[in-house]
Scaffold this motif. Structure first.
Motif, mmCIF file in Angstrom:
data_model
loop_
_atom_site.group_PDB
_atom_site.id
_atom_site.type_symbol
_atom_site.label_atom_id
_atom_site.label_comp_id
_atom_site.label_asym_id
_atom_site.label_seq_id
_atom_site.Cartn_x
_atom_site.Cartn_y
_atom_site.Cartn_z
ATOM 1 N N LYS A 130 1.011 -1.298 0.103
ATOM 2 C CA LYS A 130 -0.055 0.069 0.024
ATOM 3 C C LYS A 130 0.915 1.229 -0.023
ATOM 4 N N GLY A 131 1.939 1.221 0.732
ATOM 5 C CA GLY A 131 2.945 2.226 0.598
ATOM 6 C C GLY A 131 2.847 3.222 1.792
ATOM 7 N N LEU A 132 1.796 3.274 2.793
ATOM 8 C CA LEU A 132 1.520 4.088 3.649
ATOM 9 C C LEU A 132 2.669 3.773 4.916
ATOM 10 N N LYS A 133 3.252 4.570 5.165
ATOM 11 C CA LYS A 133 4.318 4.703 6.223
ATOM 12 C C LYS A 133 3.727 5.159 7.838
ATOM 13 N N LEU A 134 4.081 4.389 8.920
ATOM 14 C CA LEU A 134 3.576 4.815 10.009
ATOM 15 C C LEU A 134 3.838 6.162 10.409
ATOM 16 N N ARG A 135 5.055 6.963 10.108
ATOM 17 C CA ARG A 135 5.281 8.214 10.222
ATOM 18 C C ARG A 135 4.158 9.030 9.553
ATOM 19 N N GLN A 136 3.788 8.592 8.355
ATOM 20 C CA GLN A 136 2.722 9.531 7.869
ATOM 21 C C GLN A 136 1.543 9.376 8.409
ATOM 22 N N GLU A 137 1.091 8.106 9.039
ATOM 23 C CA GLU A 137 -0.176 7.772 9.623
ATOM 24 C C GLU A 137 -0.098 8.789 10.937
ATOM 25 N N ILE A 138 0.993 8.886 11.652
ATOM 26 C CA ILE A 138 1.110 9.348 12.940
ATOM 27 C C ILE A 138 0.741 10.966 12.749
ATOM 28 N N SER A 139 1.307 11.597 11.518
ATOM 29 C CA SER A 139 1.398 12.984 11.370
ATOM 30 C C SER A 139 -0.197 13.199 10.864
ATOM 31 N N GLU A 140 -0.824 12.379 10.254
ATOM 32 C CA GLU A 140 -2.148 12.408 9.803
ATOM 33 C C GLU A 140 -3.011 12.278 11.127
ATOM 34 N N ASP A 141 -2.762 11.316 12.115
ATOM 35 C CA ASP A 141 -3.555 11.230 13.190
ATOM 36 C C ASP A 141 -3.618 12.513 13.952
ATOM 37 N N LEU A 142 -2.240 13.040 14.104
ATOM 38 C CA LEU A 142 -2.169 14.152 14.962
ATOM 39 C C LEU A 142 -2.725 15.430 14.505
ATOM 40 N N SER A 143 -2.586 15.429 13.085
ATOM 41 C CA SER A 143 -3.667 16.904 12.533
ATOM 42 C C SER A 143 -5.121 16.636 12.467
ATOM 43 N N ASP A 144 -5.644 15.522 12.452
ATOM 44 C CA ASP A 144 -6.840 14.973 12.692
ATOM 45 C C ASP A 144 -7.354 15.428 13.960
ATOM 46 N N ARG A 145 -6.400 15.130 15.181
ATOM 47 C CA ARG A 145 -6.886 15.398 16.576
ATOM 48 C C ARG A 145 -6.711 16.812 17.028
ATOM 49 N N GLU A 146 -5.756 17.672 15.916
ATOM 50 C CA GLU A 146 -5.507 19.223 16.414
ATOM 51 C C GLU A 146 -6.918 19.855 15.839
ATOM 52 N N GLY A 147 -7.574 19.143 14.775
ATOM 53 C CA GLY A 147 -8.727 19.854 14.078
ATOM 54 C C GLY A 147 -9.974 19.500 14.741
ATOM 55 N N LEU A 148 -9.877 18.905 15.965
ATOM 56 C CA LEU A 148 -10.972 18.806 17.008
ATOM 57 C C LEU A 148 -11.270 20.037 17.506
#
Length: 155
Positions: A130-148
């Motif tokens: 799939k090509g998705l890396k953990l560090r990408q997921e972490i940064s996406e999760d953090l940006s999603d949480r900051e948007g709450l």
């Protein structure tokens, strides 16, 4: 009495060179576009190639590429360090919290572990494809949480 303009002119040396047909075509095309003689363009190209500035430009390009490689290596070292530390913390936590099993249960657990390992390898293969890396997921999760909103709870 000699003409003052002709006194300043220096007679240029003539050489014969053999060019690859593709290079000759490029030279002819460039000469036609610039409306300049081919000999003047060839002379400028040879002078540029032989000038110390050309060596400095090549050196600057090499240094720039080496700097890019150095930055990439630094990021790789950091990422590998994070991965190793994460694995070490997980193993230490797992060893501290997982009790030893009695022998009959241990045999069943080993059999189940083989199945779970196969599932893990399959899941890992899919993730790598799939090509998705953990560090990408972490940064996406953090940006999603900051948007709450601050009133919302983060799971």
């Amino acid at each position: 009495m000699p003409d003052p303009k002709s006194a300043r002119r220096v007679r240029k040396a003539q050489i014969s060179v053999y060019l690859d047909p593709a290079v000759m075509k490029s030279l002819a095309d460039y000469s036609a576009r610039r409306e300049q003689p081919q000999s003047m363009i060839a002379e400028a190209a040879v002078a540029s190639f032989l000038s110390p500035d050309a060596d400095e430009r090549r050196e600057a390009v090499v240094i720039k590429r080496l700097d890019q490689i150095d930055r990439r290596m630094t990021r790789l070292e950091r990422d590998i360090g994070i991965a190793v530390e994460s694995l070490a913390v997980f193993i230490k936590f797992w060893l501290a919290t997982t009790p030893a099993l009695p022998e009959p249960a241990a045999q069943a657990a080993r059999a189940k572990a083989g199945e779970r390992y196969d599932q893990f390898v399959t899941a890992l293969g899919r993730r790598l494809a799939k090509g998705l890396k953990l560090r990408q997921e972490i940064s996406e999760d953090l940006s999603d949480r900051e948007g709450l909103d601050h009133d919302e709870k983060v799971p």
